[in-house]
Design a protein around this motif. Structure first.
Motif, PDB file in Angstrom:
ATOM      1  N   ILE A  40      47.096  31.204  54.023  1.00 27.73           N
ATOM      2  CA  ILE A  40      46.904  32.283  53.042  1.00 27.73           C
ATOM      3  C   ILE A  40      47.134  33.638  53.702  1.00 27.73           C
ATOM      4  O   ILE A  40      47.763  34.521  53.109  1.00 27.73           O
ATOM      5  CB  ILE A  40      45.498  32.185  52.402  1.00 27.73           C
ATOM      6  N   LEU A  71      37.538  31.537  53.481  1.00 23.42           N
ATOM      7  CA  LEU A  71      38.665  32.259  52.869  1.00 23.42           C
ATOM      8  C   LEU A  71      38.267  33.671  52.464  1.00 23.42           C
ATOM      9  O   LEU A  71      39.084  34.593  52.500  1.00 23.42           O
ATOM     10  CB  LEU A  71      39.209  31.480  51.668  1.00 23.42           C
ATOM     11  N   LEU A 123      43.138  39.634  47.279  1.00 20.65           N
ATOM     12  CA  LEU A 123      42.761  38.218  47.266  1.00 20.65           C
ATOM     13  C   LEU A 123      41.500  37.952  46.439  1.00 20.65           C
ATOM     14  O   LEU A 123      40.490  38.628  46.598  1.00 20.65           O
ATOM     15  CB  LEU A 123      42.533  37.775  48.713  1.00 20.65           C
ATOM     16  N   MET A 129      52.363  27.658  49.973  1.00 20.45           N
ATOM     17  CA  MET A 129      51.408  26.711  50.563  1.00 20.45           C
ATOM     18  C   MET A 129      52.113  25.381  50.842  1.00 20.45           C
ATOM     19  O   MET A 129      51.893  24.750  51.877  1.00 20.45           O
ATOM     20  CB  MET A 129      50.219  26.485  49.627  1.00 20.45           C
ATOM     21  N   VAL A 146      42.463  30.111  44.442  1.00 22.79           N
ATOM     22  CA  VAL A 146      43.014  31.288  45.107  1.00 22.79           C
ATOM     23  C   VAL A 146      43.935  32.029  44.137  1.00 22.79           C
ATOM     24  O   VAL A 146      44.810  31.420  43.518  1.00 22.79           O
ATOM     25  CB  VAL A 146      43.839  30.889  46.354  1.00 22.79           C
ATOM     26  N   LEU A 178      52.794  31.277  45.029  1.00 21.26           N
ATOM     27  CA  LEU A 178      51.730  30.939  45.986  1.00 21.26           C
ATOM     28  C   LEU A 178      51.741  29.439  46.289  1.00 21.26           C
ATOM     29  O   LEU A 178      51.691  29.013  47.440  1.00 21.26           O
ATOM     30  CB  LEU A 178      50.371  31.367  45.408  1.00 21.26           C
TER      31      LEU A 178
END
Ligand code: PLP
Length: 474
Positions: free
Chosen positions: A466, A381, A389, A431, A417, A427
């Motif tokens: 993401i 990631l 991020l 997801m 995250v 977020l």
């Protein structure tokens, strides 16, 4: 509701279903689409547009109602209608036996046999040695007796069904004695008192919430007492000033008064989890060895197999249960039976079972392996090049789930995250709405995925999701 003139005009412009069907004829995409799907999708689209116009005083842009735009929107509706509703998800919750996410995953070789049985004829109810009708349950009865030490066994649709069937067979119209500390409610409205009522038995509560003694059971015996029932308090724990009698003691009391004894284990396991540093759950073997007439447990909780209700115990009682007409109503499906037999066979070698049965593997995953997984996901990631991020490894606690080992927290690692400019709730929603939904949890304003329940081959999907959130126009 007051409608503006603009809204009225737009409503008049909404296409009719016939018009959409004509439009669809010009587009090759719709050639293979069943008419029923096209009609439903068109109706749905028109309804959505109608609502959009009505809820918006300014109306909507006229060009949204052009033929080109309508055709494109119908296409989207059709695509949605054509994808299955039951889809895979990625479980980042760290809850291993997650009932809402499908409880247990089957081992790979279990699926191979399942596929054969699903696509070929089988000896489901055919005795190959005699060339005549056989029993549906014979395929798993032997292995269940071998593993559990029971004299006989059978399986039904799920454990709730198993409990219902056993109560109905052994104590219909009679009193069933249960400790007040064991009147369990499992999620999804399975409550011991309700199941008792449905089975035609009369509940006789004894003792108090925190303490029940042998003399409480003994005092409760009447001429019409049909059964002593003990229920494993699988999803809660009573701590502090408590007393509860052992199954052995209750079996001895039952023998003295000739009253049968049943134990609902809930989440049954052949594995002694204390060997893996987890807390002790009573095993199926130990429970059977204590001598009750009947023991019931689930197939898809700690056992790690398909949904099923398993009954093991004394042959005379099981013979009666097999004769009960309810058995037919609760009948186990052949696919489940195939998956259950292969899963059970793994338990002949407990060390191997822990490796190949996903539920057991995830529960007993060594902490070094968890750290390695978390580092791998973290690194992947962090490979996303975006200054908004933040990716971090976090110590968290996993849960067993499925109403098993309720107090146990398994130390685990999560990957958190945070995206600047996007709320954690937004977020989480992105997801969750990914084409393969990714279910995580929110802690301290961070979206966290516990790597214990995520497969390594799912990491790239997480990365792509993401990236999609970052490229989305917020
Ligand atoms: C889970 C559970 C049940 C129900 O089992 P299902 O397989 O979900 O039907 C019954 N009793 C106890 C104690 C349980 O934990």
């Amino acid at each position: 509701m007051n409608i503006t003139e603009k809204q009225q005009n737009l409503l008049r412009m909404l296409p009719g279903i016939d018009h959409i069907l004509e439009l669809a004829k010009t587009e090759p995409f719709f050639e293979e689409v069943p008419k029923s799907v096209l009609v439903r999708s068109s109706r749905l689209l028109v309804e959505i547009l109608r609502m959009e116009i009505l809820h918006n005083k300014e109306g909507i842009p006229e060009k949204k109602l052009s033929d080109v735009s309508i055709l494109e929107m119908v296409k989207q509706q059709v695509k949605e209608a054509m994808t299955p509703n039951l889809i895979r998800t990625i479980n980042g919750t760290g809850v291993v036996v997650h009932t809402n996410l499908g409880r247990s995953l089957l081992a790979e070789d279990v699926v191979e046999n399942l596929l054969t049985i699903a696509t070929r004829y089988s000896n489901l109810e055919f005795d190959l040695s005699k060339g005549m009708r056989g029993s549906r349950y014979s395929s798993v009865e032997d292995i269940l007796c071998e593993l559990s030490g029971g004299e006989a066994a059978m399986v039904v649709n799920n454990n709730a069904g198993a409990v219902l069937l056993c109560l109905e067979t052994m104590a219909k119209g009679k009193k069933v004695v249960v400790s007040r500390g064991e009147l369990v409610e499992i999620g999804g409205s399975f409550r011991i008192p309700d199941v008792m009522a449905k089975s035609g038995c009369v509940l006789k509560e004894v003792g108090t919430t925190n303490r029940t003694h042998l003399k409480d059971y003994e005092k409760a015996i009447e001429h019409d007492t049909g059964l002593f029932l003990k229920v494993h308090t699988s999803n809660y724990s009573i701590v502090g000033f408590t007393a509860n009698i052992s199954l052995e003691a209750l079996v001895a009391l039952g023998a003295k008064y000739q009253i049968p004894v049943m134990k609902d284990l809930g989440s049954g396991t052949f594995i002694d989890f204390s060997k893996y540093g987890l807390s002790k759950e009573p095993t199926i073997q130990e429970t059977v060895a204590a001598g009750p007439d009947i023991v019931t447990f689930s197939g898809d909780k700690l056992l790690g197999g398909p949904q099923a209700g398993i009954i093991v115990g004394k042959k005379a009682v099981l013979d009666e249960i097999k004769q009960n007409p309810l058995t037919r109503a609760l009948r186990i499906d052949k696919l489940t039976l195939a998956a259950l037999e292969s899963t059970l066979r793994h338990y002949r070698n407990l060390n191997k079972a822990v490796e190949v049965i996903p539920t057991l593997r995830m529960l007993t995953l060594p902490s070094d392996d968890i750290t390695t997984k978390a580092k791998k996901l973290e690194k992947m990631l962090k490979g996303i090049n975006d200054t908004r991020l933040t990716i971090q490894r976090i110590n968290i606690l996993s849960k067993v789930g499925g109403g098993a080992l309720p107090l146990l927290n398994l130390p685990s690692k999560g990957v958190g995250v945070i995206i600047k400019g996007i709320t954690t709730n937004a977020l989480e929603k992105h997801m969750r709405n990914n084409h393969i939904p990714i279910i995580g949890r929110i802690e301290e304003d961070t979206f966290i995925m516990d790597v214990r329940t995520v497969n390594d081959d799912e990491f790239p999907t997480i990365k792509k999701a993401i990236e999609k959130v970052l490229n989305y126009d917020h």
